[in-house]
Scaffold this active site. Structure first.
Site, PDB file in Angstrom:
ATOM      1  CG  HIS A 131      -2.097  -0.965   1.090  1.00 35.21           C
ATOM      2  ND1 HIS A 131      -2.921  -0.652   0.113  1.00 35.21           N
ATOM      3  CD2 HIS A 131      -2.495  -1.995   1.673  1.00 35.21           C
ATOM      4  CE1 HIS A 131      -3.926  -1.744   0.069  1.00 35.21           C
ATOM      5  NE2 HIS A 131      -3.613  -2.349   1.069  1.00 35.21           N
ATOM      6  CG  ASP A 161      -2.405   5.009  -3.230  1.00 34.56           C
ATOM      7  OD1 ASP A 161      -1.419   4.115  -3.250  1.00 34.56           O
ATOM      8  OD2 ASP A 161      -3.265   4.651  -2.096  1.00 34.56           O
TER       9      ASP A 161
END
Length: 373
Positions: A131, A161
């Site tokens: 992540h 991200d």
């Protein structure tokens, strides 16, 4: 949603394979500037109810079973009529499905195949899960974020991200589109969030090696310096202070009526100076301080909540936010002056795929087989 798109990317067709936030964000950045983006999701995930996620604005959606031969054949037909594919699977998954770069370039050599992963298409970590927090950790970025003496603190999932992943992929697509004008051929983009996070910190990599930048929380821009930090006000709100340059510092100090402050150019005095500013800012409410600094060059701003930000006079004057379907959201950026306002309607299911190479008869057949939604 209107059929026609407007903007510099009008006429560019994008197939966006559904995935977590960075993929839709890249698609949103392209749709915001005129690209026709078709989101391809699982069959059961689509319905006639519009998708209200901000990152799906200005798009259409369909459901397609990519585990069936018929679904793969349909996707290849869509890719034949597309300019860009956004793929967000782990390395090797698209190839196993039969929709990898080689598969699609066989039907459309002009296709730009944008691949986005956390770790990239190769390397020891390529096939492992991760992540944002993992990607910025391995890139070295996370080690530099946080207060002095505290543990590393991730800034939500912005750096890996969105900035290092989605935005970098959209940038790569634009580079490939420009190159295709010259070569006539598409290109595969390997957008890795770990790479993107690292490039965003290029200045700080240099700073660490040159000795200009020290441990986290001890520097001019990372809350180490009292002249670049946040301070609590009397009502429990906060102000952001960015009075770095001497003239801005002078303006702030004079407006606050402060004298005999510790020397801000002496790092040894920073704790004492921070304590003094902390004490002073707690004497008035945020609104009262806003009036003090209004119109000045003191570089002191209120820390606004998101609802407050949308209502701030500067943002209102620039029309920086809009409301679509009852949801307040930021308008497209950057602004391209003279370009008509873009349609930001929520994503709706596209039922007529004839412009994408699937006739109504073929589409109806696939729907009857449960392959197309």
């Amino acid at each position: 949603m209107t059929d026609g798109r407007r903007g510099p990317l009008a006429g560019v067709r994008v197939l966006e394979l559904a995935g977590l936030a960075p993929g839709p964000f890249a698609g949103m950045m392209l749709a915001d500037h005129g690209a026709e983006v078709l989101r391809v999701d699982r069959v059961k995930a689509v319905s006639d109810r519009p998708r209200t996620d901000v990152m799906d604005r200005g798009k259409h959606s369909i459901g397609l079973d990519l585990k069936s031969p018929e679904g793969v054949a349909a996707f290849k037909e869509l890719a034949r009529h597309a300019d860009v594919v956004i793929e967000v699977f782990r390395p090797g998954v698209a190839e196993r499905l039969g929709i990898g770069p080689d598969d699609l370039h066989a039907v459309n050599e002009r296709l730009i195949y944008g691949r986005m992963t956390g770790w990239g298409q190769d390397g020891p970590l390529a096939s492992t899960a991760g992540h944002d927090i993992d990607y910025i950790a391995i890139s070295g970025v996370l080690s530099m974020l946080g207060r002095e003496g505290g543990k590393p603190t991730p800034p939500i999932n912005i750096l890996g991200d969105f900035a290092g992943g989605g935005l970098m992929l959209a940038y790569g697509v634009l580079l490939a589109l420009i190159e295709r004008e010259r070569t006539g051929k598409g290109r595969v983009i390997d957008a890795a969030m770990v790479d993107g996070a690292a490039i965003l910190f290029a200045m700080f990599y240099q700073g660490v090696q040159s000795g200009f930048w020290g441990p986290r929380g001890t520097n001019l821009l990372d809350t180490g310096a009292p002249q670049y930090d946040t301070y609590e006000t009397a009502d429990g709100e906060y102000l952001a202070v960015g009075s770095l340059e001497p003239q801005f510092w002078k303006a702030m100090v004079e407006l606050m009526g402060l004298t005999d402050l510790p020397d801000r150019d002496d790092r040894a005095q920073w704790p004492a100076l921070r304590a003094r500013l902390t004490e002073e800012f707690k004497k008035r409410t945020r609104a009262e301080w806003e009036k003090v600094f209004d119109g000045s060059d003191a570089c002191v701003s209120p820390v606004l909540s998101m609802p407050e930000a949308a209502a701030h006079p500067h943002n209102v004057a620039r029309d920086a936010f809009t409301e679509v379907g009852g949801l307040i959201q930021p308008r497209p950026a950057p602004r391209l002056l003279g370009v008509p306002e873009q349609d930001l309607s929520p994503a709706t299911r596209l039922t007529d795929l004839s412009d994408w190479g699937l006739s109504r008869e073929e589409a109806d057949k696939l729907r009857g087989q449960g392959v197309l939604g």
